[in-house]
Structure formats: structure tokens, C-alpha cells
Design a protein around this motif. Structure first.
Motif, PDB file in Angstrom:
ATOM      1  N   LEU A  86      -7.649 -16.460  14.592  1.00 43.19           N
ATOM      2  CA  LEU A  86      -6.704 -15.413  14.232  1.00 43.19           C
ATOM      3  C   LEU A  86      -6.754 -15.114  12.734  1.00 43.19           C
ATOM      4  O   LEU A  86      -6.580 -13.963  12.312  1.00 43.19           O
ATOM      5  N   GLU A  87      -7.000 -16.153  11.928  1.00 42.91           N
ATOM      6  CA  GLU A  87      -7.118 -15.944  10.479  1.00 42.91           C
ATOM      7  C   GLU A  87      -8.324 -15.068  10.156  1.00 42.91           C
ATOM      8  O   GLU A  87      -8.307 -14.276   9.203  1.00 42.91           O
ATOM      9  N   LEU A  88      -9.388 -15.197  10.951  1.00 43.60           N
ATOM     10  CA  LEU A  88     -10.619 -14.444  10.701  1.00 43.60           C
ATOM     11  C   LEU A  88     -10.604 -13.054  11.338  1.00 43.60           C
ATOM     12  O   LEU A  88     -11.368 -12.176  10.931  1.00 43.60           O
ATOM     13  N   ALA A  89      -9.725 -12.862  12.328  1.00 40.66           N
ATOM     14  CA  ALA A  89      -9.747 -11.617  13.097  1.00 40.66           C
ATOM     15  C   ALA A  89      -9.513 -10.392  12.217  1.00 40.66           C
ATOM     16  O   ALA A  89     -10.188  -9.366  12.370  1.00 40.66           O
ATOM     17  N   ALA A  90      -8.556 -10.495  11.290  1.00 41.02           N
ATOM     18  CA  ALA A  90      -8.248  -9.346  10.430  1.00 41.02           C
ATOM     19  C   ALA A  90      -9.427  -9.005   9.525  1.00 41.02           C
ATOM     20  O   ALA A  90      -9.732  -7.824   9.302  1.00 41.02           O
ATOM     21  N   VAL A  91     -10.106 -10.028   9.018  1.00 45.74           N
ATOM     22  CA  VAL A  91     -11.269  -9.807   8.153  1.00 45.74           C
ATOM     23  C   VAL A  91     -12.360  -9.075   8.921  1.00 45.74           C
ATOM     24  O   VAL A  91     -12.937  -8.091   8.431  1.00 45.74           O
ATOM     25  N   ILE A  92     -12.648  -9.542  10.119  1.00 49.76           N
ATOM     26  CA  ILE A  92     -13.701  -8.948  10.937  1.00 49.76           C
ATOM     27  C   ILE A  92     -13.346  -7.501  11.289  1.00 49.76           C
ATOM     28  O   ILE A  92     -14.183  -6.594  11.218  1.00 49.76           O
ATOM     29  N   LYS A  93     -12.080  -7.266  11.628  1.00 50.73           N
ATOM     30  CA  LYS A  93     -11.634  -5.913  11.965  1.00 50.73           C
ATOM     31  C   LYS A  93     -11.735  -4.991  10.761  1.00 50.73           C
ATOM     32  O   LYS A  93     -12.182  -3.840  10.881  1.00 50.73           O
ATOM     33  N   ASN A  94     -11.321  -5.474   9.590  1.00 51.59           N
ATOM     34  CA  ASN A  94     -11.379  -4.651   8.379  1.00 51.59           C
ATOM     35  C   ASN A  94     -12.808  -4.264   8.017  1.00 51.59           C
ATOM     36  O   ASN A  94     -13.041  -3.208   7.424  1.00 51.59           O
ATOM     37  N   CYS A  95     -13.748  -5.125   8.350  1.00 50.24           N
ATOM     38  CA  CYS A  95     -15.156  -4.820   8.079  1.00 50.24           C
ATOM     39  C   CYS A  95     -15.730  -3.842   9.098  1.00 50.24           C
ATOM     40  O   CYS A  95     -16.846  -3.332   8.912  1.00 50.24           O
ATOM     41  N   GLY A  96     -15.004  -3.589  10.176  1.00 53.05           N
ATOM     42  CA  GLY A  96     -15.518  -2.717  11.224  1.00 53.05           C
ATOM     43  C   GLY A  96     -16.559  -3.395  12.080  1.00 53.05           C
ATOM     44  O   GLY A  96     -17.429  -2.733  12.665  1.00 53.05           O
ATOM     45  N   ALA A  97     -16.475  -4.733  12.176  1.00 54.19           N
ATOM     46  CA  ALA A  97     -17.467  -5.507  12.916  1.00 54.19           C
ATOM     47  C   ALA A  97     -16.896  -5.978  14.255  1.00 54.19           C
ATOM     48  O   ALA A  97     -15.705  -5.819  14.540  1.00 54.19           O
ATOM     49  N   LYS A  98     -17.759  -6.571  15.050  1.00 49.86           N
ATOM     50  CA  LYS A  98     -17.375  -7.097  16.359  1.00 49.86           C
ATOM     51  C   LYS A  98     -17.718  -8.582  16.414  1.00 49.86           C
ATOM     52  O   LYS A  98     -18.661  -9.031  15.760  1.00 49.86           O
ATOM     53  N   ALA A  99     -16.970  -9.316  17.211  1.00 50.51           N
ATOM     54  CA  ALA A  99     -17.157 -10.767  17.273  1.00 50.51           C
ATOM     55  C   ALA A  99     -17.426 -11.240  18.694  1.00 50.51           C
ATOM     56  O   ALA A  99     -16.916 -10.677  19.666  1.00 50.51           O
ATOM     57  N   GLN A 100     -18.238 -12.281  18.779  1.00 50.61           N
ATOM     58  CA  GLN A 100     -18.489 -12.968  20.048  1.00 50.61           C
ATOM     59  C   GLN A 100     -18.103 -14.425  19.872  1.00 50.61           C
ATOM     60  O   GLN A 100     -18.572 -15.089  18.941  1.00 50.61           O
ATOM     61  N   VAL A 101     -17.239 -14.926  20.744  1.00 54.28           N
ATOM     62  CA  VAL A 101     -16.790 -16.311  20.668  1.00 54.28           C
ATOM     63  C   VAL A 101     -17.620 -17.153  21.622  1.00 54.28           C
ATOM     64  O   VAL A 101     -17.734 -16.836  22.811  1.00 54.28           O
ATOM     65  N   ILE A 102     -18.219 -18.220  21.095  1.00 58.52           N
ATOM     66  CA  ILE A 102     -18.999 -19.131  21.931  1.00 58.52           C
ATOM     67  C   ILE A 102     -18.645 -20.569  21.577  1.00 58.52           C
ATOM     68  O   ILE A 102     -18.122 -20.844  20.494  1.00 58.52           O
ATOM     69  N   SER A 103     -18.939 -21.463  22.489  1.00 59.29           N
ATOM     70  CA  SER A 103     -18.696 -22.883  22.260  1.00 59.29           C
ATOM     71  C   SER A 103     -19.852 -23.510  21.496  1.00 59.29           C
ATOM     72  O   SER A 103     -21.019 -23.157  21.711  1.00 59.29           O
ATOM     73  N   GLY A 104     -19.525 -24.434  20.623  1.00 53.97           N
ATOM     74  CA  GLY A 104     -20.557 -25.150  19.883  1.00 53.97           C
ATOM     75  C   GLY A 104     -21.424 -26.009  20.774  1.00 53.97           C
ATOM     76  O   GLY A 104     -22.525 -26.424  20.371  1.00 53.97           O
ATOM     77  N   GLU A 105     -20.960 -26.275  21.981  1.00 60.42           N
ATOM     78  CA  GLU A 105     -21.736 -27.084  22.921  1.00 60.42           C
ATOM     79  C   GLU A 105     -22.808 -26.263  23.634  1.00 60.42           C
ATOM     80  O   GLU A 105     -23.775 -26.826  24.143  1.00 60.42           O
TER      81      GLU A 105
END
Length: 247
Positions: free
Chosen positions: A73-92
Motif C-alpha cells: 500500500l505504501e508503494l501503490a501511490a508511487v506506482i500510480k503517480n508514475c502511471g505504471a502498472k504492477a504485478q504481484v508475485i510470490s518470492g517462492e
């Protein structure tokens, strides 16, 4: 109203309009420059993609650890402000290299296999005590020759790093902490101070910072102190111990 007064009023009105337009232009230009710096620092141009690599929840298959959710959630605003998209994956389950897309990797090497790989490849000067047995050094960080012990709920350390692989590589951001709550503290620090970090290290500069979360049992992730910049010691391989056989 005589001609002199009328001329003066017209001049004042024209000046006000010009000042308004100039202020609007400068604000827009300043916003564009700030956005550009943000995108360059995080390696997130418009419509780009990034990876959010999280720890496994030890109690539930496929679930994201609770404190990792807060860090995301802390990173979500940064990513949104950059106009980028995110994919969440497990480190495993992550099976890919780094540098093609910006990556945010969260968690310790015990709960995030991807983090363990990054420490080995990118931070050879860092060792994390992963002993299962209780002891004073359990969970301790060894950065170069300095040891940083964990004091549960009182003093907890986290490494916050920005690293690039190759000249054209997109950055990898690491938030490697002694407890899961420290990842939220580190990502909040990154989101809050990215402008200051960009000025100090450059838009494409590498850094490794050792942060200290103070009294998390009372304050949660809110009280964070910068211990020191450990970039050099963290990125320099640890010297190999000489055994009697080698001697």
C-alpha cells in the motif's frame, strides 16, 4: 474616468493576466519536471510494468503476508503517480532475471527466496543469521564487519536498497528486514524521501541504507531512523575465512 486612469487599469489587468498565465505555466512545468524525476528514479515511465515480489504467509498457501500488504500500500501511490502498472508475485515462485522491469522485493531471506537470491547476487557483503535456534545473534545482520542484532519490538533493522543491473537495467528495490513490520517502515521511508534520495544519489544511483525501526511494539512502523549508508560494505564481497588447511 479619464484616459490616463483607463490606460492604467488596462495595464494592471494585462499584467495580472500575464502573471496568472505565467504562474499556471510554471506550475505545470514544475509538475512535469517532478513527475519526470519520479519516473526516472523508480524506473517507471508511463504505462510501464513493475514487479512486486512478496513473502509467503507461513500459515496460508498462496496468501500475502499481512505486513507485506501494508508495504504494498505504501508503494501503490508511487506506482500510480508514475502511471505504471504492477504485478504481484510470490518470492517462492519468481523465476526470472532482473533489470528488464523495475522490481520491489519485500521481506527477509527466510520467507522470500527471491530476496535470498538478491542478497547473494547483489549484496555479497551482507549476511543474515537464519538460525532456527534461539540465541543473541538470531536474525542479526552482518554488514561488512559490523553486526546489527535484533531486539524484538524494541530495535529492528531493515536494509533499503536501490540497485541496478547493468547500464540500461531497471532498478531493483530491496526492503530486507529483521521482522516483517520493518518492510512497511522501509517502503514508507522510500515513498516519503525519494526526492531527497534522488538528489543525493542521482536519478540512477545505487544505494544501500541501514534503517532502524524504534519501539515497534508501541509505535508500529512509524518511528524510523537512518543508521548509516552501508553501500560500500554491503556491495563488497565478504573476505573468505582462511582455514588451517588453506594456510
Amino acid at each position: 474616468m479619464n484616459d490616463d486612469v483607463r490606460t492604467l487599469l488596462i495595464a494592471v489587468a494585462a499584467t495580472a493576466v500575464v502573471a496568472l498565465l505565467l504562474g499556471w505555466f510554471l506550475r505545470g512545468h514544475g509538475h512535469d519536471r517532478a513527475l519526470s524525476r519520479l519516473q526516472v528514479f523508480f524506473g517507471l515511465p508511463e504505462n510501464s510494468e513493475c514487479l512486486l515480489v512478496v513473502s509467503r504467509d507461513t500459515g496460508t498457501d498462496g496468501a500475502v503476508a499481512r505486513n507485506d500488504v501494508f508495504a504494498l500500500l505504501e508503494l501503490a501511490a508511487v506506482i500510480k503517480n508514475c502511471g505504471a502498472k504492477a504485478q504481484v508475485i510470490s518470492g517462492e515462485t519468481a523465476r526470472q532475471g532482473f533489470g528488464e522491469r523495475t522490481e520491489f522485493c519485500i521481506g527477509g531471506p527466510m520467507s522470500n527466496r527471491r530476496m535470498a537470491a538478491h542478497l547473494h547476487s547483489l549484496l555479497p557483503g551482507v549476511a543474515v543469521n537464519t538460525d532456527a535456534e534461539p540465541g543473541p545473534d538470531r536474525g542479526a545482520f552482518l554488514v561488512g564487519t559490523e553486526r546489527y542484532r535484533l531486539e524484538n519490538g524494541s530495535v529492528e533493522h531493515v536494509l533499503l536498497a536501490r540497485l541496478t543491473a547493468g547500464q540500461q537495467g531497471r532498478p531493483v528495490f530491496l526492503a530486507c528486514g529483521q521482522r516483517s513490520i520493518t518492510a512497511q517502515a522501509a517502503t514508507r521511508y522510500l515513498a516519503k524521501y525519494h526526492t531527497k534520495l534522488g538528489r543525493k544519489y542521482g536519478s540512477g544511483g545505487n544505494f544501500v541504507l541501514l534503517l532502524k525501526v524504534v519501539n515497534s511494539q508501541a509505535y508500529g512502523p512509524d518511528v524510523v531512523e537512518l543508521v548509516k549508508d552501508v553501500t560500500r560494505s554491503a556491495t563488497t564481497p565478504q573476505p573468505k575465512l582462511t582455514t588451517s588447511k588453506d594456510a
